[in-house]
Scaffold this motif. Sequence first.
Motif, PDB file in Angstrom:
ATOM      1  N   ASN A 192       0.863  -1.177   0.000  1.00 19.76           N
ATOM      2  CA  ASN A 192       0.000   0.000   0.000  1.00 19.76           C
ATOM      3  C   ASN A 192       0.902   1.231   0.000  1.00 19.76           C
ATOM      4  O   ASN A 192       1.950   1.225   0.659  1.00 19.76           O
ATOM      5  N   TYR A 193       0.495   2.245  -0.748  1.00 24.36           N
ATOM      6  CA  TYR A 193       1.313   3.446  -0.891  1.00 24.36           C
ATOM      7  C   TYR A 193       0.492   4.707  -0.657  1.00 24.36           C
ATOM      8  O   TYR A 193      -0.704   4.765  -0.977  1.00 24.36           O
ATOM      9  N   ALA A 194       1.151   5.723  -0.138  1.00 25.81           N
ATOM     10  CA  ALA A 194       0.549   7.044  -0.099  1.00 25.81           C
ATOM     11  C   ALA A 194       0.371   7.528  -1.533  1.00 25.81           C
ATOM     12  O   ALA A 194       1.202   7.251  -2.409  1.00 25.81           O
ATOM     13  N   ASP A 195      -0.704   8.267  -1.762  1.00 23.06           N
ATOM     14  CA  ASP A 195      -0.968   8.767  -3.126  1.00 23.06           C
ATOM     15  C   ASP A 195       0.204   9.589  -3.652  1.00 23.06           C
ATOM     16  O   ASP A 195       0.508   9.558  -4.842  1.00 23.06           O
ATOM     17  N   SER A 196       0.871  10.297  -2.766  1.00 31.04           N
ATOM     18  CA  SER A 196       1.932  11.208  -3.183  1.00 31.04           C
ATOM     19  C   SER A 196       3.173  10.487  -3.713  1.00 31.04           C
ATOM     20  O   SER A 196       4.015  11.123  -4.360  1.00 31.04           O
ATOM     21  N   VAL A 197       3.286   9.184  -3.452  1.00 31.76           N
ATOM     22  CA  VAL A 197       4.483   8.460  -3.895  1.00 31.76           C
ATOM     23  C   VAL A 197       4.168   7.347  -4.881  1.00 31.76           C
ATOM     24  O   VAL A 197       5.091   6.698  -5.387  1.00 31.76           O
ATOM     25  N   LYS A 198       2.909   7.124  -5.163  1.00 33.67           N
ATOM     26  CA  LYS A 198       2.544   6.056  -6.091  1.00 33.67           C
ATOM     27  C   LYS A 198       3.205   6.275  -7.451  1.00 33.67           C
ATOM     28  O   LYS A 198       3.196   7.378  -7.979  1.00 33.67           O
ATOM     29  N   GLY A 199       3.771   5.206  -7.978  1.00 33.25           N
ATOM     30  CA  GLY A 199       4.442   5.288  -9.266  1.00 33.25           C
ATOM     31  C   GLY A 199       5.889   5.731  -9.179  1.00 33.25           C
ATOM     32  O   GLY A 199       6.625   5.642 -10.165  1.00 33.25           O
ATOM     33  N   ARG A 200       6.307   6.202  -8.020  1.00 32.94           N
ATOM     34  CA  ARG A 200       7.692   6.660  -7.839  1.00 32.94           C
ATOM     35  C   ARG A 200       8.458   5.807  -6.836  1.00 32.94           C
ATOM     36  O   ARG A 200       9.658   5.592  -7.004  1.00 32.94           O
ATOM     37  N   PHE A 201       7.781   5.337  -5.796  1.00 39.27           N
ATOM     38  CA  PHE A 201       8.420   4.561  -4.734  1.00 39.27           C
ATOM     39  C   PHE A 201       7.959   3.112  -4.809  1.00 39.27           C
ATOM     40  O   PHE A 201       6.809   2.834  -5.171  1.00 39.27           O
ATOM     41  N   THR A 202       8.852   2.212  -4.429  1.00 38.10           N
ATOM     42  CA  THR A 202       8.532   0.790  -4.384  1.00 38.10           C
ATOM     43  C   THR A 202       9.049   0.199  -3.077  1.00 38.10           C
ATOM     44  O   THR A 202      10.236   0.326  -2.760  1.00 38.10           O
ATOM     45  N   ILE A 203       8.157  -0.445  -2.338  1.00 38.50           N
ATOM     46  CA  ILE A 203       8.557  -1.137  -1.115  1.00 38.50           C
ATOM     47  C   ILE A 203       8.689  -2.624  -1.423  1.00 38.50           C
ATOM     48  O   ILE A 203       7.911  -3.182  -2.199  1.00 38.50           O
ATOM     49  N   SER A 204       9.690  -3.248  -0.827  1.00 36.74           N
ATOM     50  CA  SER A 204       9.874  -4.676  -1.008  1.00 36.74           C
ATOM     51  C   SER A 204      10.498  -5.248   0.260  1.00 36.74           C
ATOM     52  O   SER A 204      11.039  -4.507   1.085  1.00 36.74           O
ATOM     53  N   ARG A 205      10.420  -6.557   0.387  1.00 36.63           N
ATOM     54  CA  ARG A 205      10.997  -7.207   1.556  1.00 36.63           C
ATOM     55  C   ARG A 205      11.724  -8.464   1.118  1.00 36.63           C
ATOM     56  O   ARG A 205      11.315  -9.142   0.175  1.00 36.63           O
ATOM     57  N   ASP A 206      12.809  -8.752   1.836  1.00 32.60           N
ATOM     58  CA  ASP A 206      13.584  -9.968   1.632  1.00 32.60           C
ATOM     59  C   ASP A 206      13.568 -10.713   2.957  1.00 32.60           C
ATOM     60  O   ASP A 206      14.323 -10.371   3.881  1.00 32.60           O
TER      61      ASP A 206
END
Length: 114
Positions: A58-72
């Motif tokens: 889930n992303y804040a609208d202000s960062v959608k398309g620019r930020f990517t969260i991932s986990r290892d």
Amino acid sequence: QVQLVESGGGLVQAGGSLRLSCTFSGTGFGIFSMGWYRQAPGKQRELVALVTGGRITNYADSVKGRFTISRDNAKNTVYLQMNSLKPEDTAVYYCNAHLRLDYWGQGTQVTVSS
């Protein structure tokens, strides 16, 4: 006891990229929801992005398309890839782990110059 350590912040020009990392110490990383929050001077802390144990994001609208969260899960680490950075992204970024309780890292400064 859960401990979170962030790294990867710094100074970058507008349009640039940074990758934040948060290393989780403790047990059960895979079932925690992990998130990145940020707090700019004079503003409230806000959610930037989160990823659940089931890898729902889930992303804040202000960062959608620019930020990517991932986990290892093998490395007990969560990442935030930040592209096309803007001056308004300047803030202290905090890592959060949530499973009934909230745990926070110490924060890492991200400064985007215009």
